[in-house]
Motif scaffolding. Structure first.
Motif, PDB file in Angstrom:
ATOM      1  N   GLN A 242       0.824  -1.205   0.000  1.00  0.00           N
ATOM      2  CA  GLN A 242       0.000   0.000   0.000  1.00  0.00           C
ATOM      3  C   GLN A 242       0.864   1.262   0.000  1.00  0.00           C
ATOM      4  O   GLN A 242       0.562   2.232  -0.700  1.00  0.00           O
ATOM      5  N   GLU A 243       1.949   1.243   0.765  1.00  0.00           N
ATOM      6  CA  GLU A 243       2.830   2.408   0.813  1.00  0.00           C
ATOM      7  C   GLU A 243       3.495   2.642  -0.545  1.00  0.00           C
ATOM      8  O   GLU A 243       3.665   3.790  -0.968  1.00  0.00           O
TER       9      GLU A 243
ATOM     10  N   ASP B 224       0.822   4.188  -2.738  1.00  0.00           N
ATOM     11  CA  ASP B 224       0.635   5.598  -2.360  1.00  0.00           C
ATOM     12  C   ASP B 224       1.773   6.456  -2.902  1.00  0.00           C
ATOM     13  O   ASP B 224       1.561   7.573  -3.393  1.00  0.00           O
TER      14      ASP B 224
ATOM     15  N   GLU C  84       1.359   6.958  -6.628  1.00  0.00           N
ATOM     16  CA  GLU C  84       0.242   7.863  -6.941  1.00  0.00           C
ATOM     17  C   GLU C  84       0.568   9.305  -6.574  1.00  0.00           C
ATOM     18  O   GLU C  84      -0.008  10.235  -7.139  1.00  0.00           O
ATOM     19  N   ARG C  85       1.488   9.488  -5.628  1.00  0.00           N
ATOM     20  CA  ARG C  85       1.915  10.834  -5.276  1.00  0.00           C
ATOM     21  C   ARG C  85       2.989  11.367  -6.231  1.00  0.00           C
ATOM     22  O   ARG C  85       3.297  12.566  -6.208  1.00  0.00           O
TER      23      ARG C  85
END
Length: 624
Positions: free
Chosen positions: A104-105, A108, A111-112
């Motif tokens: 998940q990290e 993230d 996506e950032r």
């Protein structure tokens, strides 16, 4: 989507994620294509990062500006510095990770990251025109233009999974294999082969009796991977150790006749340094037990990874054998272990930038190159992503030398020697491992990352400040003196010869029986001023300064050897050099040189089959 991307990354495993973030951070438009958006950065095998030599790689990735170290720090559940009883060159950070949080990290982070787009699909073909990649075609029939393509297909190329006598297509449990791409690459002139890997069963931690196992706790003062300001762990989960015995082995042997490995249904080359449990029993018949590491998969799950029990035996055999292990008597299995066989491409077909020799702007990274391990894949992805960006924007290629990092050792080994088994990094592969320690990766590589635009200005400023502190501490150790009456009792207790006259802290640290951690004690005995000054430095900085002093004779020797190697590396061999014209070369040497086309004399020296006399002949022929 854009009409054309600077970089298309195929696959979102550890290599693909590093490639995409690197190229995008440097300014390229990036499309990341993955078969499943929900399995980005999936830890398909054990939920851990680092380990012997692998921990050094993660720190090097971080120093260059990659993300694996930061994400590991944010999602670890335990940290240990391995090999503390050995010299600093062997110290290797390792963490147990939360599998779900890690993936998940990474998502993230992607996506950032500006300039990264996503597409869920399978790439079935690369578009090539005039020996240059132009884009990709997907199984949905979508054509996407790209100036460069990075293939990080992992174990999915014609992946075949095995559990006992059952065989089915797939590159990972629950995910289909990728077909068509291998065949196209072969038609373009690429060589290919088959490799295999495996994974153990996962079990329900609630069904285990941990009182029958040895507890393996994390470090009392846990460290971290990243040189940035990521937080250190404040709480940790324990791992556990247990062992197989003859009763376990006897049950496993019952299934050998149905083992795809022993019946010959698996043809691929497996990892010698991480064999399956059936392979261990067969190869090490003299051993009556094997170690099993029981590793939790995260903070908020009961799922447990049975490290050391990789297998492709029938699931009922796996379960019966597991229940013979101490602490596993009532074990419930979540899913069985399995083996997976997949296509790879011998990495001697690559340049040092990981660009293919046959097709311009096409890069390979990760298990497609015959490597094994998240860390090995991640560093290849980083280098491939950097160079894809550099190529597209007509900038200088980027490489790391063998004397500069384990990343350089790994890539040079791959492109020069190739691999006949899944390649795994070890400290023994690096001839300059005293220079390439885990503690100094930032001093070695951050400047490179900063020049590329990956490491931030703040990161580079911190690295320069750290070097100033180390220099000041080095001076302090050389200048601070101790009188015999101040230190002799302590030295005698350490079974070290007492002083007869004043001596510097530096000279005492050179003694083999005086450990790195003793520097603080010596300064405390010397003077309050020195002790007070020492308190203003970070623990890691003090440790690094002591290492540099304690081992400076060895380091000096390695630096001299590295400089010699660098001279060999500076002697370039023209891409069109005709080895057939050098009649004095040995037959084997000439054939290997023609096939592998080394770019420098240094690289030629590391090719198996090229003798020292062949190198001397080349040097004479080149006027050297």
């Amino acid at each position: 989507m854009h009409s054309t991307y600077d970089v298309i990354v195929v696959g979102a495993g550890h290599a693909g994620c590093e490639a995409a973030t690197a190229a995008a951070t440097m300014g390229s438009s990036v499309l990341l294509i993955t078969m499943n958006m929900h399995t980005i950065a999936q830890m398909s095998c054990n939920p851990a990062m680092g380990g012997v030599a692998k921990g050094q790689i993660v720190r090097e990735i971080d120093a260059l500006g990659g993300q694996s170290g930061i994400i590991s720090d944010k999602t670890m559940i335990q940290f240990r510095m391995l090999n503390r009883s050995k010299g600093p060159a062997m110290w290797s950070p390792r963490c147990q990770s939360d599998r779900v949080m890690f993936a998940q990290e990474w998502r993230d982070t992607l996506e950032r990251t500006m300039n990264v787009d996503f597409w869920q699909d399978t790439v079935s073909e690369i578009i090539v025109k005039d020996d240059r990649v132009r884009g990709v075609k997907t199984s949905l029939g979508v054509t996407i233009s790209g100036k460069s393509v990075v293939l990080t297909n992992g174990t999915f190329l014609n992946g075949q999974m095995f559990i006992g006598e059952k065989t089915f297509g797939g590159g990972r449990t629950g995910e289909r294999s990728a077909t068509g791409l291998t065949e196209q690459l072969v038609s373009l002139g690429f060589e290919t082969g088959r490799m295999k890997t495996g994974t153990p069963p996962r079990v329900d931690g609630r069904s285990l009796n941990f009182s029958r196992m040895e507890e393996q706790m994390g470090d009392e003062n846990p460290g971290k991977f990243s040189y940035s300001d990521t937080a250190a762990l404040t709480k940790q989960r324990s791992c556990w150790i247990t062992y197989t015995d003859e009763s376990v082995h006897n049950v496993l042997k019952e299934g050998f006749e149905k083992s795809p490995m022993f019946t010959g249904r698996i043809k691929g080359l497996g990892p010698r340094y991480c064999p399956s449990i059936e392979d261990k029993i067969n190869r090490f018949a003299d051993k009556d037990r094997h170690q099993i590491f029981v590793e939790p998969e995260g903070w908020n799950t009961v799922e447990v990874y049975v490290n050391g029990f990789s297998t492709s035996l029938p699931e009922e055999v796996q379960h019966r054998a597991l229940q013979k292990i101490a602490g596993f008597e009532k074990a419930k299995m979540f899913r069985p272990g399995y083996a997976v066989e997949y296509d790879f491409f011998p990495p001697t077909q690559l340049k040092p930038t990981l660009e293919t020799i046959k097709v311009a702007n096409l890069f390979f990274a990760g298990q497609i190159n015959g490597t094994t391990g998240y860390e090995e894949a991640a560093c290849q992805g980083l280098i491939a992503g950097i160079n894809a960006h550099q190529n597209v924007h007509e900038k200088e290629p980027f490489t790391v030398k063998r004397s500069e990092g384990y990343v350089g050792v790994l890539i040079d080994d791959l492109i020069t020697k190739g691999t006949e088994e899944p390649y795994r990094m070890f400290t023994s592969r690096a001839e300059f491992r005293t220079l390439l320690r885990q503690d100094n990766a930032d001093l070695r590589l951050t400047e490179m990352g900063h020049k590329l635009g990956l490491a931030s200005d703040e990161r580079w400023a911190n690295t320069k400040a750290k070097q100033v502190s180390i220099d000041r501490l080095t001076q302090l150790f050389r200048e601070t003196k101790l009188r015999p009456e101040e230190v002799n009792d302590w030295l005698v207790n350490r079974e070290s010869a007492p002083l007869r006259e004043k001596s510097t802290v530096y000279s005492l640290l050179k003694r083999p029986e005086i450990e790195t951690a003793d520097a603080l004690t010596l300064l405390e005995m010397a003077s309050t001023a020195a002790e007070n000054e020492l308190q203003s430095y970070a623990k890691e900085t003090v440790e690094q300064a002591v290492i540099e002093l304690k081992y400076d004779d060895y380091l000096s020797r390695e630096r001299q050897n590295a400089e010699k190697l660098s001279r060999w590396e500076s002697l370039e061999i023209a891409p069109i050099f005709d080895f057939d014209n050098v009649k004095a070369l040995s037959f084997e040497g000439r054939e290997k040189l023609k096939k592998l086309r080394p770019r420098t004399i240094g690289q030629a020296t590391r090719i198996s089959g090229v003798s020292p006399s062949d190198i001397s002949i080349l040097l004479v022929y080149m006027g050297r």
